[in-house]
Scaffold this motif. Sequence first.
Motif, mmCIF file in Angstrom:
data_model
loop_
_atom_site.group_PDB
_atom_site.id
_atom_site.type_symbol
_atom_site.label_atom_id
_atom_site.label_comp_id
_atom_site.label_asym_id
_atom_site.label_seq_id
_atom_site.Cartn_x
_atom_site.Cartn_y
_atom_site.Cartn_z
ATOM 1 N N THR A 59 -0.228 -9.072 75.533
ATOM 2 C CA THR A 59 0.221 -9.378 77.047
ATOM 3 C C THR A 59 -0.851 -9.738 77.721
ATOM 4 O O THR A 59 -1.940 -9.228 77.743
ATOM 5 N N PHE A 60 -0.735 -10.702 78.802
ATOM 6 C CA PHE A 60 -1.720 -11.200 79.700
ATOM 7 C C PHE A 60 -2.365 -10.063 80.482
ATOM 8 O O PHE A 60 -3.602 -10.044 80.584
ATOM 9 N N ALA A 61 -1.572 -9.257 80.962
ATOM 10 C CA ALA A 61 -2.048 -8.106 81.683
ATOM 11 C C ALA A 61 -2.982 -7.099 81.029
ATOM 12 O O ALA A 61 -4.125 -6.703 81.579
ATOM 13 N N GLY A 62 -2.626 -6.860 79.969
ATOM 14 C CA GLY A 62 -3.061 -6.115 78.952
ATOM 15 C C GLY A 62 -4.814 -6.697 78.333
ATOM 16 O O GLY A 62 -5.581 -5.915 78.451
ATOM 17 N N LYS A 63 -4.635 -7.924 78.126
ATOM 18 C CA LYS A 63 -5.862 -8.592 77.658
ATOM 19 C C LYS A 63 -6.774 -8.714 78.896
ATOM 20 O O LYS A 63 -8.075 -8.510 78.723
ATOM 21 N N PRO A 106 10.045 11.183 74.367
ATOM 22 C CA PRO A 106 10.064 9.594 73.942
ATOM 23 C C PRO A 106 9.337 8.607 74.532
ATOM 24 O O PRO A 106 8.737 7.671 73.847
ATOM 25 N N VAL A 107 9.269 8.647 75.856
ATOM 26 C CA VAL A 107 8.597 7.561 76.279
ATOM 27 C C VAL A 107 7.097 7.603 75.841
ATOM 28 O O VAL A 107 6.272 6.609 75.801
ATOM 29 N N ASP A 134 -7.450 -0.503 72.864
ATOM 30 C CA ASP A 134 -7.720 -0.921 71.724
ATOM 31 C C ASP A 134 -7.389 -0.229 70.825
ATOM 32 O O ASP A 134 -7.251 1.231 70.810
ATOM 33 N N LEU A 135 -6.985 -0.577 69.343
ATOM 34 C CA LEU A 135 -6.452 0.106 68.239
ATOM 35 C C LEU A 135 -7.664 0.604 67.476
ATOM 36 O O LEU A 135 -8.626 0.128 67.147
ATOM 37 N N ARG A 191 2.726 1.199 72.347
ATOM 38 C CA ARG A 191 2.984 0.084 73.482
ATOM 39 C C ARG A 191 1.823 -0.133 74.178
ATOM 40 O O ARG A 191 1.477 -1.350 74.323
ATOM 41 N N LYS A 192 0.597 0.673 74.293
ATOM 42 C CA LYS A 192 -0.433 0.464 74.677
ATOM 43 C C LYS A 192 -1.536 -0.608 73.885
ATOM 44 O O LYS A 192 -2.183 -1.258 74.493
#
Length: 496
Positions: A113-117, A97-98, A127-128, A105-106
């Motif tokens: 999210t700030f960290a992800g950007k 599940p995770v 990236d998608l 989520r990624k």
Amino acid sequence: MADFDTPELKEYPEIPHIHEGVMAHSKPFVAKEEFQQALGFPGELVDNWEQVALDKMQELTGKYRSFQVFLDSCVKCGACTDKCHYYLGTSDPKNMPVARQDLLRKVYRRNFTFAGKYFPKLVGAVDLTREVLDDWYSYFHQCSQCRRCSVYCPYGIDTAEISMAAREIMDSVGVGQKYCNEIIAKVYKIGNNLGLPEPALADTLEGLEEDIEDETGVAVRLPLDVKGAEVLVVTPSADFFAEPHVDGLMGYAKVFHEAGISWTLSSHASEAANFGMFIGSYENMRKVSLRIREAALDLGVKRIIMGECGHAWRVAYSFLNTLAGPFDFLDPNYPVPQHILEFTHDLIQRGALTLDKSANDDMVLTFHDSCNVARASRMGSKPGGQFTIPRDVIRAVCNNFYDMPQDTIHEATYCCGGGGGLLTDDLMELRVKGALPRMEALKHVVEEHGVTHMAAICAICKSQFAKIMPYYGFQMDSIVSVHQLVSNAIVLGDKQ
Ligand code: SF4
Ligand code: SF4
């Protein structure tokens, strides 16, 4: 029989070693343009699909607070990793599940999210891309939205909600699943999942009335579109012809006959199933639900009772009033809606039915709790009624009943392997492998107690088990409807 190996049934369930990517090939057929458009989605992958998908993701995180909380709050504790039947049956780590959640989520992290950007590598943000979309299509169609993982998550993160959102995002860019979307389009056009038109339905019901009379000598009616009936019964269309579903429908008819309560089926709302939930589309779920309201108003009934169908009961119990209400034109003395098991249980409690348990003595029974009933709804007025009411009814009509091991029933029940819009032959390998934990639990009571049959109250579970049980060496007719057992035991004419 198939180009994959059926897992071996072990004495005790084993958590498998991981095998990366072994189910990456498993994908359902993609919906054709006409069925996509019938549901209000683009017919094929749109040119700027990356932006459309991200816009949709943003819309959904804004609309459904739970979705954003689930994406933000996972602490990677690992408690859910061995709780999914698809991981246990396939050993593909993306079926943990995770890991399934992380596919979405990624991308969320990277874009919202700030960290992800600014530090994507540090937080596992990506990236998608087309590759990511392909992974979504594969693994979000390897989740039956059963919610078992959420029971064990200390934060209550519900992967089912994430997989519903993922499917809605995919639909919005033009990549929908054939099985679900074609079926929803059929409901809009004809009224039920099977595409059974009114004359065929009327013929079928007449034939069933003849069968009951031939067998019992009693004229029991299965009425259709009767105005002024007290009760509208909305049941899955599988009840109209497939085994063992149809035996359950005959059971409902006998119960109404004995109770002396007038009832009717509807050709307009001839389907309890609501696949709008599986694709995460509240708009489509609302449109399907509205047919029940329209039928109830048109027929002038006082009560609505739902037949044996797991996800339909979840939609009815949790969403019908908000999606298609208010039902202030119905009799306020009864819940809206009621489940057929609540109805039969109440009659049994009041001594209104004469039952001959010995009619089921050729069977030793166990009971499979269906996920959507167990973890997403309730029955009766007491907590846990969704577990006790079906068992009370089974015990009232059978002498021989044994539950499967505790960690596989009630709230901890395992999915049949075909729920959540996966009951399609293009996903046969997944369905067979995903049924492993339930088959192991069944094997246990077969060996310990001589169980011969498993009862269920869900059309999808019944269809799935009838198909996959032979892979594991069980007879396909060892799955039965609960109202089939009632039908066998009920003594007609006794309370007239
Ligand atoms: S909701 Fe069910 S099928 Fe989906 S990941 Fe959780 S346990 Fe697996
Ligand atoms: S149990 Fe919950 S918090 Fe822990 S890894 Fe799974 S989803 Fe994340």
